[in-house]
Write a protein that holds these residues in place. Structure first.
Motif, PDB file in Angstrom:
ATOM      1  N   ARG A   1       0.843  -1.203   0.000  1.00 28.82           N
ATOM      2  CA  ARG A   1       0.000   0.000   0.000  1.00 28.82           C
ATOM      3  C   ARG A   1       0.874   1.247   0.000  1.00 28.82           C
ATOM      4  N   GLU A   2       1.892   1.244   0.856  1.00 29.75           N
ATOM      5  CA  GLU A   2       2.810   2.382   0.952  1.00 29.75           C
ATOM      6  C   GLU A   2       3.559   2.598  -0.372  1.00 29.75           C
ATOM      7  N   ALA A   3       4.032   1.509  -0.973  1.00 31.89           N
ATOM      8  CA  ALA A   3       4.756   1.610  -2.247  1.00 31.89           C
ATOM      9  C   ALA A   3       3.841   2.122  -3.356  1.00 31.89           C
ATOM     10  N   ALA A   4       2.617   1.638  -3.413  1.00 28.42           N
ATOM     11  CA  ALA A   4       1.672   2.086  -4.441  1.00 28.42           C
ATOM     12  C   ALA A   4       1.352   3.562  -4.263  1.00 28.42           C
ATOM     13  N   ALA A   5       1.082   3.977  -3.036  1.00 30.23           N
ATOM     14  CA  ALA A   5       0.781   5.386  -2.775  1.00 30.23           C
ATOM     15  C   ALA A   5       1.969   6.269  -3.158  1.00 30.23           C
ATOM     16  N   GLY A   6       3.179   5.819  -2.834  1.00 33.02           N
ATOM     17  CA  GLY A   6       4.370   6.582  -3.183  1.00 33.02           C
ATOM     18  C   GLY A   6       4.562   6.696  -4.681  1.00 33.02           C
ATOM     19  N   THR A   7       4.326   5.601  -5.386  1.00 35.94           N
ATOM     20  CA  THR A   7       4.447   5.603  -6.845  1.00 35.94           C
ATOM     21  C   THR A   7       3.441   6.561  -7.465  1.00 35.94           C
ATOM     22  N   LEU A   8       2.207   6.508  -6.992  1.00 36.27           N
ATOM     23  CA  LEU A   8       1.165   7.380  -7.539  1.00 36.27           C
ATOM     24  C   LEU A   8       1.428   8.847  -7.227  1.00 36.27           C
ATOM     25  N   ALA A   9       2.049   9.134  -6.093  1.00 34.49           N
ATOM     26  CA  ALA A   9       2.353  10.522  -5.721  1.00 34.49           C
ATOM     27  C   ALA A   9       3.413  11.132  -6.632  1.00 34.49           C
ATOM     28  N   LEU A  10       4.290  10.299  -7.199  1.00 38.57           N
ATOM     29  CA  LEU A  10       5.342  10.818  -8.081  1.00 38.57           C
ATOM     30  C   LEU A  10       4.773  11.442  -9.347  1.00 38.57           C
ATOM     31  N   VAL A  11       3.663  10.858  -9.849  1.00 40.71           N
ATOM     32  CA  VAL A  11       3.024  11.348 -11.077  1.00 40.71           C
ATOM     33  C   VAL A  11       1.514  11.361 -10.814  1.00 40.71           C
ATOM     34  N   PRO A  12       1.007  12.438 -10.219  1.00 44.16           N
ATOM     35  CA  PRO A  12      -0.401  12.472  -9.788  1.00 44.16           C
ATOM     36  C   PRO A  12      -1.427  12.275 -10.901  1.00 44.16           C
ATOM     37  N   ASP A  13      -1.091  12.634 -12.134  1.00 40.61           N
ATOM     38  CA  ASP A  13      -2.042  12.481 -13.240  1.00 40.61           C
ATOM     39  C   ASP A  13      -1.653  11.334 -14.174  1.00 40.61           C
ATOM     40  N   LEU A  14      -0.961  10.355 -13.645  1.00 42.56           N
ATOM     41  CA  LEU A  14      -0.457   9.231 -14.442  1.00 42.56           C
ATOM     42  C   LEU A  14      -1.574   8.541 -15.219  1.00 42.56           C
ATOM     43  N   THR A  15      -1.303   8.277 -16.498  1.00 45.83           N
ATOM     44  CA  THR A  15      -2.228   7.485 -17.315  1.00 45.83           C
ATOM     45  C   THR A  15      -1.476   6.306 -17.903  1.00 45.83           C
ATOM     46  N   TRP A  16      -2.211   5.227 -18.141  1.00 50.86           N
ATOM     47  CA  TRP A  16      -1.660   3.988 -18.660  1.00 50.86           C
ATOM     48  C   TRP A  16      -2.308   3.691 -20.000  1.00 50.86           C
ATOM     49  N   GLU A  17      -1.500   3.458 -21.005  1.00 53.94           N
ATOM     50  CA  GLU A  17      -2.000   2.998 -22.298  1.00 53.94           C
ATOM     51  C   GLU A  17      -1.487   1.576 -22.489  1.00 53.94           C
ATOM     52  N   LEU A  18      -2.402   0.634 -22.592  1.00 56.77           N
ATOM     53  CA  LEU A  18      -2.016  -0.759 -22.780  1.00 56.77           C
ATOM     54  C   LEU A  18      -1.509  -0.954 -24.199  1.00 56.77           C
ATOM     55  N   VAL A  19      -0.284  -1.422 -24.327  1.00 60.10           N
ATOM     56  CA  VAL A  19       0.341  -1.665 -25.622  1.00 60.10           C
ATOM     57  C   VAL A  19       0.165  -3.120 -26.026  1.00 60.10           C
ATOM     58  N   ALA A  20       0.404  -4.033 -25.074  1.00 56.25           N
ATOM     59  CA  ALA A  20       0.277  -5.464 -25.360  1.00 56.25           C
ATOM     60  C   ALA A  20      -0.022  -6.205 -24.063  1.00 56.25           C
ATOM     61  N   LEU A  21      -0.758  -7.306 -24.190  1.00 53.84           N
ATOM     62  CA  LEU A  21      -1.102  -8.131 -23.040  1.00 53.84           C
ATOM     63  C   LEU A  21      -1.025  -9.592 -23.439  1.00 53.84           C
ATOM     64  N   ARG A  22      -0.317 -10.365 -22.656  1.00 56.98           N
ATOM     65  CA  ARG A  22      -0.254 -11.817 -22.818  1.00 56.98           C
ATOM     66  C   ARG A  22      -0.556 -12.416 -21.456  1.00 56.98           C
ATOM     67  N   ALA A  23      -1.330 -13.482 -21.430  1.00 53.20           N
ATOM     68  CA  ALA A  23      -1.717 -14.036 -20.144  1.00 53.20           C
ATOM     69  C   ALA A  23      -1.988 -15.520 -20.245  1.00 53.20           C
ATOM     70  N   GLY A  24      -1.918 -16.152 -19.101  1.00 54.25           N
ATOM     71  CA  GLY A  24      -2.250 -17.559 -18.972  1.00 54.25           C
ATOM     72  C   GLY A  24      -3.156 -17.742 -17.772  1.00 54.25           C
TER      73      GLY A  24
END
Length: 131
Positions: free
Chosen positions: A50-73
């Protein structure tokens, strides 16, 4: 990808997009590991994650993710992302990231994120210089 793994992927990504560390850790096993491979030590257990996620999100408050590729099993997914936003210091962020996620009993057991360190360091350098 099984329906259960796809559902977990969707809920997990939605929690990150919502910038909600509580929802993020709810989707991890109690003994889970989150490791952002950019010099940090792995976060182990929900409180540390939780602490690591909150810290990561605080570094870039408006962070957006664009999915480029997904592989899964049945018990994993690998996702390639393009991250964009503005760092807390005002620098533009345009970074490639790859996630390798292991799933156990319908929850995230391990999340390893590999980031373009040069691009991320450049985006965060103004914040570090002002420290």
């Amino acid at each position: 990808m099984t329906a259960a793994t796809r559902d977990l992927f969707e809920r997990y990504h939605a929690a990150w997009e919502a910038r909600d560390p509580d929802r993020i850790v709810e989707l991890h096993t109690a003994d889970s590991v989150f490791h952002l491979h950019s010099g940090q030590t792995p976060a182990r257990g929900r409180a540390a994650i939780r602490e690591a996620a909150a810290g990561t999100l605080a570094l870039v408050p408006d962070l957006t993710w664009e999915l480029v590729a997904l592989r899964a099993g049945e018990d994993f997914w690998v996702a390639q992302w393009k991250l964009t936003g503005t760092s807390a210091a005002g620098a533009a962020v345009d970074v490639d990231l790859a996630d390798f996620v292991l799933v156990e009993n319908g929850a995230v057991k391990e999340k390893h994120s590999y980031v373009d360190g040069v691009a991320m360091q450049a985006a965060l350098a103004p914040a570090e210089a002002g420290s």
